[in-house]
Enzyme design. Structure first.
Site: not given
Length: 595
Positions: A160, A198, A254
């Protein structure tokens, strides 16, 4: 809540805190995630054998695995999470983007750069690579696939556009909580922009500086994502906010690691609410009101100054002052191993304002006792006090810009003297003084790559040193008066390792060991781990270029490249794939070509 718990544990976690505190524990043979915590069949079997009636998947490993959720339900157990169909729709980032009407890139061209390669089933920064040059794409795809397969059991990746630090993007997310009666809560925003590789380092709630328009837009998209898949339980919708526009990233089906900041601001217990929702209870129609500001810092066993290399060893002591929340999986004396994430704890401060929360948290971390392997504690303190953070001008490129300054060595100049005086306490055979003037005692310490030599004397009045007045000195506490100002130093020693307040020191022998010298160009293992790959054609005598990756190590679920320090000839290769290595172990030697 009066609920008995069953823990599962790998061989590496036999003595882990979660294993010790649970009511019952079941062994999963093996040490790697693929052998243990990624084996849904073994976990379901453990639940059944132990007589459990429900499974909480935590926030890692199989927590977003629809197949595991189905296996739990098929075994007649309650799944504390969303329906498998919702996990399936959102756990794969490619499918989630399609659901939200966003398509990943097809063929990548130079015009698309920079791009981000991401694991479809990933999380926690694993299986992600930034590609700034087209020739780097194949290697990034290969590395991301391997890392994703190891961490999640799924090697699917996608590409992306990269809207990270270069575009001054902020990572903002919305906590959602939904019941089985049609109610969906959006519990505020969180800013998680301070990241390394990240993976989040510091998170806060609410996200500062967002106007009402974009906040409403974030809430609307988060609720829409939850309702689109008939979501149940706790989840998080993540966005990149850049130039006043919110870009959907993914939905984490989650509980998030950073959920405590939301709990602090809204006065709720998200895990307790997960359990209540799983029992069929309805949420109130409206969530509680937000109050104040909360900031969380993740304390990692890693060295930010050495490319965030994970660290292992004994955690001798971990103690944070009262007034902040500490979530941890470790206690004093525990070993930090090579197999799992290097996060030691999460420290959370809540206060009426953001400035107060940051001050409270940075002060507590600064005063914390963290004795053991190198950690990112100093980086956290400096980050919380950095002008960009205090002004809420941070973005995902924060550490790319400021890492060098945030990791510059700054040991306390009086720490070596305090260590020497504490060590000298009670050592004199003559009661601590002599009738004749004594010769100075000399001790040497290393700290942050520098060597320090200190001198002190035994006198009839006790220990003394030039330029300071020794007010008090014993084995654990030293008080010095410097230019009329008293300073107190807490000292702890474990073998050659000495900790003086927040400064870590290594006591050095009087004479250096000549056997410790290494040949120039020696490549040493920066961490314990497993050799997972050797560069193709890399044998003794091979020509290598500076910066070329030679060896790949896997440690704590992430891969780390060992690169050639200079252009030259590989004169020795000491490891092979599959071999376990320890920190400081000689991996290879590159002789620089000086012609």
């Amino acid at each position: 809540m009066g609920i008995r718990t069953v823990a599962v544990y790998s061989d590496a976690d036999e003595n882990a805190l979660h294993t010790r505190v649970a009511d019952t524990a079941v062994r999963l043979p093996g040490a790697t995630p693929a052998e243990t915590y990624l084996r849904g069949d073994l976990i379901v079997k453990a639940a059944v054998v132990a007589g459990a009636d429900a499974v909480h998947p935590g926030y890692g490993f199989l927590s977003e695995n629809a197949g595991f959720a189905r296996a739990v339900l098929d075994a007649g157990l309650v799944w504390i999470g969303p329906p498998p169909e919702a996990i399936e729709a959102m756990a794969s980032k490619t499918r989630a983007k399609e659901l939200m009407g966003i398509a990943p890139l097809g063929e990548v061209t130079g015009a698309d750069l920079p791009v981000l390669v991401k694991a479809a089933a990933g999380g926690g920064g694993r299986g992600m690579r930034i590609v700034r040059r087209l020739e780097e794409l194949d290697g990034a795809l290969e590395g991301a696939r391997a890392e994703a397969a190891s961490a999640f059991g799924d090697g699917e990746v996608f590409v992306e556009p990269y809207l990270g630090g270069d575009a001054h993007g902020r990572h903002v997310e919305v906590q959602v909580l939904a019941d089985t009666h049609g109610t969906v809560w959006t519990l505020g925003t969180r800013d998680c922009s301070l990241q390394r590789r990240h993976q989040k380092v510091i998170e806060e709630a609410p996200a500062p500086g967002l106007d009402s328009r974009i906040t409403s837009e974030l809430y609307e998209m988060a609720e829409r994502a939850a309702r689109a898949v008939d979501y149940v339980g706790a989840g998080t919708v993540e966005f990149l906010v850049s130039d006043g526009t919110a870009h959907f990233l993914e939905m984490n089906t989650r509980l998030q690691v950073e959920h405590p900041v939301t709990e602090a601001v809204f006065g709720v217990d998200l895990v307790a609410l997960q359990l209540r929702v799983a029992e069929g209870h309805a949420l109130e129609k409206e969530p509680p009101r937000a109050r104040g500001h909360a900031i969380e810092a993740r304390l990692y066993a890693e060295d930010p100054a050495r490319d965030w290399a994970p660290q292992t060893g004994t955690l001798h002591r971990l103690a944070v002052p009262d007034g902040v929340r500490l979530d941890t999986g470790y206690t004093d004396g525990d070993d930090i191993g090579i197999h799992y994430d290097p996060m030691l704890a999460k420290a959370v401060a809540h206060a009426p304002t953001r400035a107060e929360a940051a001050r409270k948290l940075s002060g507590a971390l600064e005063r914390a006792a963290v004795h053991g392997p190198v950690t990112n504690r100093d980086l956290l303190v400096r980050s919380l006090r950095h002008e960009e953070f205090t002004a809420a001008r941070m973005d995902t490129g924060f550490y790319d810009r400021h890492l060098a300054g945030l990791t510059a060595p700054a040991p306390d100049p009086y720490a070596p003297l305090a260590a020497a005086l504490a060590d000298a306490h009670g050592r004199s055979r003559f009661g601590g003084w002599r009738n004749l003037p004594s010769q100075p005692q000399v001790k040497r310490y290393a700290s942050a790559g520098e060597e320090h030599e200190v001198r002190y004397r035994h006198t009839r009045d006790g220990l003394a040193a030039d330029g300071v007045r020794v007010v008090h000195a014993d084995g654990r506490l030293v008080v010095l008066e410097v230019d009329g100002v008293r300073r107190t130093f807490d000292v702890a020693r474990y073998g050659d390792q000495v900790y003086v307040n927040a400064t870590a020191l290594t006591a050095l022998p009087r004479f250096p060991d000549p056997a410790a010298q290494l040949a120039p160009g020696s490549l040493l293992a920066p961490m314990p781990g497993t050799v997972v790959r050797i560069a193709e054609g890399l044998t003794d005598g091979a020509f290598v270029e500076a910066g070329r990756p030679l060896i790949w190590l896997e440690a704590m679920k992430m891969q780390h490249q060992i690169t050639a320090p200079a252009t030259g000839t590989l004169t020795a290769l000491h490891v092979k794939p599959g071999q376990q290595v320890e920190p400081g172990m000689l991996l290879a030697v590159v002789q620089e070509n000086r012609s």
